[in-house]
Each structure stands twice: as C-alpha cells, then as structure tokens.
Write a protein that holds these residues in place. Structure first.
Motif, PDB file in Angstrom:
ATOM      1  N   TYR A 335      -0.609  32.070  38.813  1.00 54.22           N
ATOM      2  CA  TYR A 335      -1.242  31.279  40.016  1.00 54.22           C
ATOM      3  C   TYR A 335      -2.864  31.412  39.925  1.00 54.22           C
ATOM      4  N   GLU A 336      -3.384  32.898  39.558  1.00 54.60           N
ATOM      5  CA  GLU A 336      -4.625  33.094  39.538  1.00 54.60           C
ATOM      6  C   GLU A 336      -5.339  32.162  38.547  1.00 54.60           C
ATOM      7  N   LYS A 337      -4.906  31.615  37.322  1.00 55.71           N
ATOM      8  CA  LYS A 337      -5.460  30.767  36.492  1.00 55.71           C
ATOM      9  C   LYS A 337      -5.305  29.548  36.875  1.00 55.71           C
ATOM     10  N   SER A 338      -4.548  29.233  37.841  1.00 54.09           N
ATOM     11  CA  SER A 338      -4.574  27.850  38.309  1.00 54.09           C
ATOM     12  C   SER A 338      -5.343  27.099  39.485  1.00 54.09           C
ATOM     13  N   SER A 339      -5.180  25.953  39.874  1.00 57.34           N
ATOM     14  CA  SER A 339      -5.901  25.477  41.086  1.00 57.34           C
ATOM     15  C   SER A 339      -5.276  25.053  42.167  1.00 57.34           C
ATOM     16  N   ILE A 340      -3.786  25.647  42.112  1.00 57.37           N
ATOM     17  CA  ILE A 340      -2.824  25.311  43.030  1.00 57.37           C
ATOM     18  C   ILE A 340      -3.414  25.913  44.580  1.00 57.37           C
ATOM     19  N   ASN A 341      -3.015  25.003  45.609  1.00 56.79           N
ATOM     20  CA  ASN A 341      -3.517  25.322  46.989  1.00 56.79           C
ATOM     21  C   ASN A 341      -2.108  25.221  47.873  1.00 56.79           C
ATOM     22  N   GLU A 342      -1.100  24.491  47.736  1.00 55.83           N
ATOM     23  CA  GLU A 342      -0.080  24.151  48.338  1.00 55.83           C
ATOM     24  C   GLU A 342       0.899  25.084  48.323  1.00 55.83           C
ATOM     25  N   ASP A 360      19.346  35.547  43.844  1.00 51.83           N
ATOM     26  CA  ASP A 360      18.014  35.312  43.038  1.00 51.83           C
ATOM     27  C   ASP A 360      16.727  35.703  43.943  1.00 51.83           C
ATOM     28  N   GLY A 361      15.901  36.380  43.279  1.00 50.36           N
ATOM     29  CA  GLY A 361      14.861  36.594  43.873  1.00 50.36           C
ATOM     30  C   GLY A 361      13.743  35.638  43.956  1.00 50.36           C
ATOM     31  N   ILE A 362      13.450  35.105  44.883  1.00 51.19           N
ATOM     32  CA  ILE A 362      12.677  33.715  44.919  1.00 51.19           C
ATOM     33  C   ILE A 362      11.242  34.079  44.856  1.00 51.19           C
ATOM     34  N   ILE A 363      10.136  33.753  44.098  1.00 56.55           N
ATOM     35  CA  ILE A 363       9.015  34.038  44.110  1.00 56.55           C
ATOM     36  C   ILE A 363       8.149  32.803  44.592  1.00 56.55           C
ATOM     37  N   THR A 364       7.646  32.782  45.853  1.00 53.00           N
ATOM     38  CA  THR A 364       6.851  31.857  46.479  1.00 53.00           C
ATOM     39  C   THR A 364       5.489  32.010  46.715  1.00 53.00           C
ATOM     40  N   GLU A 366       2.703  31.020  49.441  1.00 52.50           N
ATOM     41  CA  GLU A 366       2.472  30.574  50.762  1.00 52.50           C
ATOM     42  C   GLU A 366       1.169  31.119  51.610  1.00 52.50           C
ATOM     43  N   GLU A 367       0.329  30.397  51.663  1.00 54.93           N
ATOM     44  CA  GLU A 367      -0.898  30.504  52.370  1.00 54.93           C
ATOM     45  C   GLU A 367      -1.467  31.254  51.429  1.00 54.93           C
ATOM     46  N   GLY A 368      -1.727  31.101  50.349  1.00 57.26           N
ATOM     47  CA  GLY A 368      -2.527  31.783  48.980  1.00 57.26           C
ATOM     48  C   GLY A 368      -1.700  33.217  48.897  1.00 57.26           C
ATOM     49  N   LYS A 369      -0.849  33.390  49.417  1.00 58.44           N
ATOM     50  CA  LYS A 369      -0.056  34.916  49.051  1.00 58.44           C
ATOM     51  C   LYS A 369       1.194  34.587  48.158  1.00 58.44           C
ATOM     52  N   VAL A 370       1.305  35.426  47.029  1.00 58.02           N
ATOM     53  CA  VAL A 370       2.424  35.399  46.122  1.00 58.02           C
ATOM     54  C   VAL A 370       3.476  36.303  46.511  1.00 58.02           C
ATOM     55  N   ARG A 371       4.537  35.964  47.051  1.00 58.71           N
ATOM     56  CA  ARG A 371       5.536  36.726  47.583  1.00 58.71           C
ATOM     57  C   ARG A 371       6.842  36.833  46.975  1.00 58.71           C
ATOM     58  N   GLN A 372       7.734  37.644  46.999  1.00 58.52           N
ATOM     59  CA  GLN A 372       9.241  37.692  46.576  1.00 58.52           C
ATOM     60  C   GLN A 372      10.010  38.392  47.425  1.00 58.52           C
ATOM     61  N   ASP A 373      10.936  37.583  47.797  1.00 59.01           N
ATOM     62  CA  ASP A 373      12.234  38.101  48.532  1.00 59.01           C
ATOM     63  C   ASP A 373      13.320  38.880  47.948  1.00 59.01           C
TER      64      ASP A 373
END
Length: 397
Positions: A335-342, A360-364, A366-373
């Motif tokens: 993510y940090e190397k990309s230009s993804i915003n959505e 499965d532990g999904i990594i998402t 959301e609002e510029g935050k990288v999270r995993q449940d």
C-alpha cells in the motif's frame, strides 16, 4: 467525581455538594490548582487535559533523550517520551512501563488523573536521575537504539540512578556534587560499575524516526546487516513500524473457576508484552481494548495467551495462539508503494490445518488504514475462540 456547570458557578471554589470534600483533598495535594483557569482545566475532558500536560515546559521534550514534541507516555512511570524511546520502554514489559499514545489511544479521566499525580518529566527525572554520575551521559535525539536501551534500562529497570531516599543508598557519585565524604563512600561502587562489561554494541542505522513509507523501504544490504545482529542485543533492536491490536472478544472460553472464569489477555511481540484488563465472571468476555506494540525489523509472530485471574493462587492458563503478522506487514508495504486511495481488500491469511484461524483473516484498506480481522482457535486448551483486529500504524503518528 462529576460536577455540573451550575454547581461550578454556584460555589466560590467551583465545587459544591458532596464532591467538595474530594475536590478540597485534591487541591490540598495539588497546591498549583489555585486559579479559576486551573480549576477549569481539572474538569475539562481527558484529551484537552492531556494537551495541556503536553504543553508544560518539562513535557515538551522526551524525558530520556530530549527529542522535541514527544507523542507517547509511560502511564505507569509518568514520563512523556518519543517514538524511539517508546520502543525501548515497551521491551521493559508493562510491569515496569506501560506505553500509551497521546493521540491514538483513548484516555479516561482516571488515567489522566494518575498521570497528573505522578508529576510529569521534571518530577520523575529528579527522582530517577538523582544519582546520575558525571561519566554517564543521557542519550540525545540522534543517539542509537543501543545507547537508548542501555540508559533506559539502567534508569528504570535497574534503578541505578534512583533517588537515595527511594533506593536506600546512592550507588553513584551524582553529576552535581555532594559532600566529599559522600563522594568517597560512593567511589568504590562507582569504579566497580565502570569495570562492568558492557554490551557488545554493533552499529545500526538510525531509521526509526523516518516516515512509515520509508521505514518499509529497506535495501537488501540493510536486511543482510540486520540478520547478523547478535541475540545479546535483545531490547536494542530497530523498530520499523507499529501494530495496534484491538482485542475484541472471547467466545466460549474455558472454565477455570467453579462455573466461570475471570479472563485477561497477554500479547507478546519479541521482547515486548502488554495485557488487557480482567473481565470478571465471563467466559464470553468483550474487551474492545486497543494495545500498541512496536514491530521489530525481524518480524516475529504475535503471541496471544489467555489467563484466568486468581487472587490467592497462580493465574490459570486458558489457551494460547500465534498470529503471523507478516501478511499484514506485506500488505502495508504494498500500500505504501502504491497510489491507492479507495477502500479495498489487500490480501488475506488463509485458514488451514496448518494454523489456528477459524476463518480467513481478511486484510482491508479503509480510510487509509491497513487492518486485518483475525479469529483464532486457542490451543493447548479444551475450547475457546479469540477475535482481534490488527492495524499497522505509521511511525510518524
């Protein structure tokens, strides 16, 4: 202690009714609260009170290295510290130093009250550096991790510079002189300390203050150097990021008392450990408690252990699990190397027979935050599932 605006305006001291006795006691123990503005500060929200504490002269700089605008606090010790020193404090363990973020963590009035009572950097440094010898220099903002760790451990863990009244006898000659007799009595101890072997230090690049994006941008040569670090440098390692762990809830946990349990969770990452509060009489506890850990260069698994709190005996084991945070870190790098915003899914840790995942532990993103449940099945125990949420946090926050 709760006060209404009407109560505050109806009394000359700003407090009336049943709360006045507690207020008088607080003011007696805190003489500086003698103006209307200071009384208003006491009854403002916890975040506003924290902001005011941050602006006090002694708290504008890290208590251990002097870096400006520290954004972290050891709530147990009462010192404001920088991001670099906070990693060392975490490695001491929560029994010595419990580290909280001034901005990322949600503070309660009780936590702020306790921080106020401790007195801040100036008061704490007078205590823990009262016997600081002249030949030992405090770290500076550009000091290495090794230098910080050596000083911080001597200061808070080994209590080598503690006030003589707290430590019975001062082991060092203070940097600002005492009487000649005191100096002579301390000299032999001072010399013996100088003769002690020091840690085998290895040079490292001081990168911890860089932005989160740059912290992931390692060259292969840096990684090769990191792999050569000695295990004797435990607690002196570089940190490349932060992970915020929200312990959400437990489901169908094991019974360790007669019909229930009093569970709490310990999280460990490398040499750091933090723990949640105890939930009484509940095998389906809901914590929703966020805890912060520093991510070392060599990323270990996140270890999770659940215990039942006992008053008169050793706490009972209620299960454990290991969580591989590498997929989350890899997603953060991408993510940090990309230009993804959505908002989007960045990846996942697939549940299988080789791990403890329930799903499965999904990594998402959301609002510029990288999270995993994460939902894990506790091991070495008859039953129990633990749900947590992980988030990579930029070092600059």
């Amino acid at each position: 202690m709760e006060m209404s605006i009407q109560q505050e305006n109806s009394d000359i001291n700003g407090v009336s009714g049943s709360g006045s006795c507690l207020y008088d006691l607080f003011c007696y123990e805190t003489p500086s609260l003698n103006t209307h503005s200071q009384r208003e500060w006491m009854f403002s929200g916890p975040q506003k009170r924290l902001d005011n504490l941050m602006r006090q002269a002694g708290n504008k700089f890290c208590a251990d290295c002097g870096s400006s605008e520290p954004k972290w606090v050891s709530s147990s010790l009462g010192v404001f510290i920088c991001i670099k020193c906070s990693g060392i404090h975490r490695s001491l363990g929560v029994h010595i130093s419990k580290v909280l973020s001034l901005k990322l963590d949600e503070w309660t009035d009780e936590q702020v009250d306790a921080l106020v009572k401790l007195g801040g950097n100036t008061v704490i440094n007078k205590k823990y550096e009262a016997c600081l010898p002249s030949h030992i220099k405090k770290p500076k903002p550009n000091s290495s991790i090794e230098e910080r760790s050596d000083f911080i451990r001597k200061k808070y863990e080994q209590l080598q510079f503690l006030d003589s009244e707290e430590n019975l006898s001062c082991p060092f000659v203070p940097s600002q002189g005492r009487s000649s007799s005191s100096s002579q009595s301390s000299s032999s101890c001072n010399n013996s300390q100088q003769d002690k072997k020091r840690y085998d230090k290895q040079p490292t690049k001081n990168r911890i203050g860089l932005s989160f994006r740059n912290s992931w941008g390692r060259k292969d040569s840096d990684q090769h150097k990191s792999a050569k670090k000695s295990n004797s440098l435990a607690g002196m390692i570089e940190f490349v990021g932060l992970i915020k762990v929200n312990v959400v809830k437990g489901t169908n946990l094991a019974i360790r008392d007669v019909v229930t349990s009093d569970p709490y969770v310990i999280l460990a990452l490398g040499h750091q450990s933090v723990k949640t509060r105890v939930i009484k009489n509940n095998v389906n506890p809901i914590w929703n408690e966020s805890l912060m850990l520093s991510i070392p260069e060599s990323i270990p698994p996140l270890k999770v252990v659940v215990y039942d709190k006992d008053t008169f005996s050793t706490d009972d084991f209620m299960g454990e699990a290991e969580i591989d945070i590498q997929p989350l870190v890899s997603a953060a790098k991408a993510y940090e190397k990309s230009s993804i915003n959505e908002s989007m899914q960045l990846g996942k840790w697939v549940a299988s027979g080789d791990n403890t995942l329930v799903k499965d532990g999904i990594i998402t993103l959301e609002e510029g935050k990288v999270r995993q449940d994460i939902s894990v099945r506790l091991q070495k125990v008859e039953r129990g599932v633990l749900e947590i949420q992980l988030e990579c946090v930029p070092l600059t926050q």
